[in-house]
Design an enzyme around this catalytic site. Structure first.
Site, PDB file in Angstrom:
ATOM      1  N   ARG A   1      -4.488   6.778  -1.275  1.00  0.00           N
ATOM      2  CA  ARG A   1      -4.902   5.370  -1.299  1.00  0.00           C
ATOM      3  C   ARG A   1      -5.207   4.864   0.108  1.00  0.00           C
ATOM      4  NH1 ARG A   1      -1.331   0.117  -3.358  1.00  0.00           N
ATOM      5  NH2 ARG A   1      -3.062  -1.363  -3.322  1.00  0.00           N
TER       6      ARG A   1
ATOM      7  N   CYS B   1       0.806  -1.214   0.000  1.00  0.00           N
ATOM      8  CA  CYS B   1       0.000   0.000   0.000  1.00  0.00           C
ATOM      9  C   CYS B   1       0.839   1.263   0.000  1.00  0.00           C
ATOM     10  CB  CYS B   1      -0.930   0.008   1.216  1.00  0.00           C
ATOM     11  SG  CYS B   1      -2.222  -1.244   1.154  1.00  0.00           S
TER      12      CYS B   1
END
Length: 301
Positions: free
Chosen positions: A246, A200
């Site tokens: 994100r 991530c």
């Protein structure tokens, strides 16, 4: 007889489209055959072991785009004069073979994959001199992003990077009213806990976004050194900001729809959102740079 005479012409026409003008098909077959013999097992291993991982998912994209960039300049490379001396190219080629032998025998991806780039550079120098290497500098540099880095180095850099992304994401969400807490790379939102993984916000994700940004610079054919340099430097904060977006997106999805909703397809969608945000930020920053350069009398093209 008539139909038999047409086939060679069609075959030559196809070769003319695939190979640069004036290329010896036999020599080309030997070169590409040798490269395939060495590196098809390497690519097969990458596809089976590393590329399925989230952290290395950019590998096949970088590989394909890098080869396409080299292929599209084949005619310009072939038009360069044959070099008078090829000893430096032979040295680079020999060094690449040594890298390949060590990497393949000792299972060191850094050497095995990196040798491919060095070998292409050596072949370019041997056949068309340093002018060809300079012409192909961007595809060669772009291919570096597919080279797997040592895990120890990735882990050392990824830790602080994930912590920074987590801290910024938690701070922004907290200040806009969400009940978000943070302990290292563990985020708490409501009754849920989220662990910010390497995929991530890790170093490889930053590398992927850097590669995307550099490809944008190349395809836009930006000739202004100032504009090119500013965008290249600003790619780092752009990639960082996209990672923050994100993580914030996954936190909000978890908060509103639960932990299961943030997994699976939506998690993959957040990955696509990452690249969309990065591309949008690049376009905005590039437009601002152009406006600033025009205002102060610079040449943005």
């Amino acid at each position: 007889m008539g139909s038999a005479a047409v086939k060679p012409a069609a075959s030559r026409s196809l070769l003319d489209k695939l190979l640069p003008v004036g290329t010896d098909p036999v020599a080309a077959a030997l070169v590409f055959g040798g490269l395939a013999l060495l590196y098809v097992p390497t690519i097969w291993g990458l596809a089976a072991v590393l590329w399925p991982q989230d952290e290395q998912g950019h590998g096949p994209i970088v590989f394909g785009v890098g080869l396409w960039l080299l292929y599209r300049m084949r005619d310009r490379l072939a038009a360069l004069p044959v070099p008078g001396s090829t000893w430096s190219g032979r040295l680079i080629f020999g060094f690449a073979l040594l890298m390949y032998a060590v990497g393949r025998s000792q299972a060191i991806w850094l050497f095995e994959v990196g040798s491919m780039i060095a070998m292409i550079a050596g072949l370019l120098q041997m056949y068309r001199g340093w002018a060809a290497v300079r012409m192909a500098w961007f595809p060669l540099f772009f291919l570096l992003f597919m080279v797997p880095l040592p895990e120890a180095l990735v882990a050392k850099i990824t830790g602080p990077l994930k912590a920074a992304v987590s801290a910024v994401a938690a701070t922004v969400l907290y200040h806009v009213g969400y009940p978000v807490g943070r302990a290292g790379v563990m985020l708490t939102v409501g009754q849920y806990q989220l662990f910010v993984a390497d995929a991530c916000a890790g170093l490889n994700t930053m590398f992927t976004l850097e590669a995307l940004g550099l490809l944008y610079l190349n395809l836009m054919q930006i000739r202004s050194p100032l504009r090119y340099g500013l965008l290249a430097v600003l790619l780092i904060p752009i990639a960082f900001s996209a990672n923050v977006v994100r993580v914030m997106t996954l936190v909000l999805i978890t908060y509103y729809f639960g932990d299961e909703a943030a997994q699976g397809f939506i998690h993959g969608f957040a990955g696509m959102l990452l690249f969309g945000v990065a591309l949008a930020l690049m376009l905005v920053v590039d437009a601002l740079i152009v406006l600033a350069m025009r205002r102060f009398g610079g040449r943005p093209s």
